[in-house]
Design an enzyme around this catalytic site. Structure first.
Site, PDB file in Angstrom:
ATOM      1  N   PHE A 160       0.841  -1.204   0.000  1.00 16.45           N
ATOM      2  CA  PHE A 160       0.000   0.000   0.000  1.00 16.45           C
ATOM      3  C   PHE A 160       0.874   1.251   0.000  1.00 16.45           C
ATOM      4  CE2 PHE A 160      -2.394   3.261   2.318  1.00 16.45           C
ATOM      5  CZ  PHE A 160      -3.639   3.192   1.715  1.00 16.45           C
ATOM      6  N   ASN A 204      -3.660   2.209  10.605  1.00 15.25           N
ATOM      7  CA  ASN A 204      -4.328   2.550   9.350  1.00 15.25           C
ATOM      8  C   ASN A 204      -4.671   1.219   8.689  1.00 15.25           C
ATOM      9  OD1 ASN A 204      -5.310   3.554   6.990  1.00 15.25           O
ATOM     10  ND2 ASN A 204      -3.311   4.117   6.144  1.00 15.25           N
ATOM     11  N   PRO A 205      -5.873   0.683   8.995  1.00 13.48           N
ATOM     12  CA  PRO A 205      -6.229  -0.670   8.551  1.00 13.48           C
ATOM     13  C   PRO A 205      -6.899  -0.634   7.175  1.00 13.48           C
ATOM     14  CG  PRO A 205      -7.974   0.231   9.887  1.00 13.48           C
ATOM     15  CD  PRO A 205      -6.952   1.329   9.750  1.00 13.48           C
TER      16      PRO A 205
HETATM   17  C1  LIG Z   1      -4.231   0.631   4.427  1.00 10.45           C
HETATM   18  S1  LIG Z   1      -2.779  -0.397   4.516  1.00 10.45           S
HETATM   19  C2  LIG Z   1      -1.860   0.623   5.640  1.00 10.45           C
HETATM   20  C3  LIG Z   1      -0.384   0.505   5.576  1.00 10.45           C
HETATM   21  C4  LIG Z   1       0.378   1.551   6.405  1.00 10.45           C
HETATM   22  N1  LIG Z   1      -0.030   1.547   7.807  1.00 10.45           N
HETATM   23  C5  LIG Z   1       0.199   2.944   5.821  1.00 10.45           C
HETATM   24  O1  LIG Z   1      -0.456   3.786   6.421  1.00 10.45           O
HETATM   25  O2  LIG Z   1       0.721   3.172   4.727  1.00 10.45           O
HETATM   26  C6  LIG Z   1      -3.380  -1.738   5.529  1.00 10.45           C
HETATM   27  C7  LIG Z   1      -2.387  -2.852   5.835  1.00 10.45           C
HETATM   28  O3  LIG Z   1      -3.057  -3.791   6.702  1.00 10.45           O
HETATM   29  C8  LIG Z   1      -2.627  -5.092   6.408  1.00 10.45           C
HETATM   30  N2  LIG Z   1      -3.639  -6.016   6.942  1.00 10.45           N
HETATM   31  C9  LIG Z   1      -4.872  -6.268   6.469  1.00 10.45           C
HETATM   32  N3  LIG Z   1      -5.519  -7.137   7.264  1.00 10.45           N
HETATM   33  C10 LIG Z   1      -4.658  -7.448   8.282  1.00 10.45           C
HETATM   34  C11 LIG Z   1      -4.734  -8.309   9.415  1.00 10.45           C
HETATM   35  N4  LIG Z   1      -5.841  -9.010   9.689  1.00 10.45           N
HETATM   36  N5  LIG Z   1      -3.665  -8.391  10.229  1.00 10.45           N
HETATM   37  C12 LIG Z   1      -2.518  -7.692   9.971  1.00 10.45           C
HETATM   38  N6  LIG Z   1      -2.397  -6.857   8.913  1.00 10.45           N
HETATM   39  C13 LIG Z   1      -3.459  -6.736   8.075  1.00 10.45           C
HETATM   40  C14 LIG Z   1      -2.477  -5.101   4.915  1.00 10.45           C
HETATM   41  O4  LIG Z   1      -1.594  -6.125   4.496  1.00 10.45           O
HETATM   42  C15 LIG Z   1      -1.909  -3.678   4.656  1.00 10.45           C
HETATM   43  O5  LIG Z   1      -0.508  -3.711   4.605  1.00 10.45           O
END
Ligand SMILES: C[S@@+](CC[C@H](N)C(=O)[O-])C[C@H]1O[C@@H](n2cnc3c(N)ncnc32)[C@H](O)[C@@H]1O
Length: 290
Positions: A92, A194-195
């Site tokens: 991302f 930031n999910p």
């Molecule tokens: C919107 S991106 C945010 C990345 C970073 N925090 C940023 O702001 O650029 C969401 C991230 O959550 C991770 N993700 C999604 N579901 C997850 C889960 N159940 N447990 C851990 N990570 C998860 C995804 O792989 C992705 O890298």
């Protein structure tokens, strides 16, 4: 071959981007030109003429951007706070609006020494690394469940250590696991997250739909599936007086604060707008131990 005016190449790129529907066409044209030349965007007016290979390299990148490949995939970097992180396919692209949440977290940590910080859903590691850069005394944990994202985060974390920053603690883990980091229950000063939060089937620009990993963007349950678990994790992990900030979809200005309010240990629930005036992240503070 003769040198050519850079200004004309930038105008041509801007026109192509306008036709392709690229947001911020002039800015993107200038940023790509600066990238090819290896200079800051502000230095471009100092470069009236460029060699033909520069024009050719710029044209190739302009063609890619006109196909709506994200600008940051072409330059290879995104900015968070005062650091750059490497990004590309499989991770991302960090967004400028997330910097407001970073700043909220830094403000919360003012006056605390050796704080424990957790970046849930770290992606490229941008938030964790930007925070660690500002607070060398912090212990910053970062977690994601996507191996490709973790490979980018590891690369970025190694580069920051080479640049002199304190190492972050990077883990593979699922933030929906109710036992995640249970050994840190009640000791974390700050949880940032930031999910993935976009409701499935939302209409998004090609840069996001075709290039951000879907699991980084979309979440079931109208976009709240992961956030629900993050709220539970924060309630468990935070020390009294610690805080949580969760970025959310602009349609969740009520839903995410409502989820935070379901936890009796969390108080002072607030929602915050981004610079465009859209609801962007919610925060809460862990009350005294119950
Ligand atoms: C919107 S991106 C945010 C990345 C970073 N925090 C940023 O702001 O650029 C969401 C991230 O959550 C991770 N993700 C999604 N579901 C997850 C889960 N159940 N447990 C851990 N990570 C998860 C995804 O792989 C992705 O890298």
């Amino acid at each position: 071959m003769r040198r050519q005016p850079l200004r004309l190449a930038i105008l041509e790129a801007t026109r192509i981007f306008e036709e392709a529907g690229v947001p911020s066409p002039r800015v993107d044209a200038e940023l790509l030109a600066a990238h090819v030349l290896g200079v800051d965007r502000g230095s471009l007016p100092l470069i009236p003429l460029v060699d033909p290979p520069v024009i050719e390299a710029l044209r190739e990148l302009v063609q890619q951007r006109a196909k709506r490949v994200p600008l940051q995939h072409l330059t290879g970097v995104a900015t968070m706070g005062r650091i750059d992180v490497a990004v590309g396919p499989g991770v991302f692209v960090p967004r400028p609006e997330t910097e407001l949440m970073l700043q909220w977290g830094l403000d919360l940590l003012e006056g605390r020494t050796g704080p424990v910080v957790m970046d849930l859903c770290t992606g490229s590691g941008a938030l964790a690394l930007a925070l660690q850069h500002e607070r060398p005394d912090a212990q910053v944990y970062a977690v994601d469940n996507d191996p490709q994202a973790l490979a980018w985060a590891r690369h970025n974390a190694d580069r920051r250590v080479e640049a002199g920053d304190t190492p972050i603690k990077l883990y593979s883990g699922d933030v929906t696991d109710p036992r995640l980091f249970s050994e840190l229950d009640g000791v974390v000063d700050l949880v940032l997250c930031n999910p993935p939060y976009v409701p499935p089937n939302a209409d998004l620009p090609p840069e996001v739909l075709d290039h951000d990993p879907p699991q980084a963007v979309f979440a079931e349950d109208g976009g709240l599936a992961v956030i629900r678990h993050v709220v539970s994790a924060a309630a468990r992990l935070l020390v009294p007086g610690g805080g949580v900030a969760i970025e959310h979809d602009d349609s969740h200005a009520s839903a995410v604060p409502a989820l935070l309010k379901t936890r009796t240990v969390l108080g002072d629930v607030r929602d915050h707008h981004d610079l465009a005036g859209r609801p962007r992240f919610a925060t809460a503070i862990r009350g005294a131990a119950d």
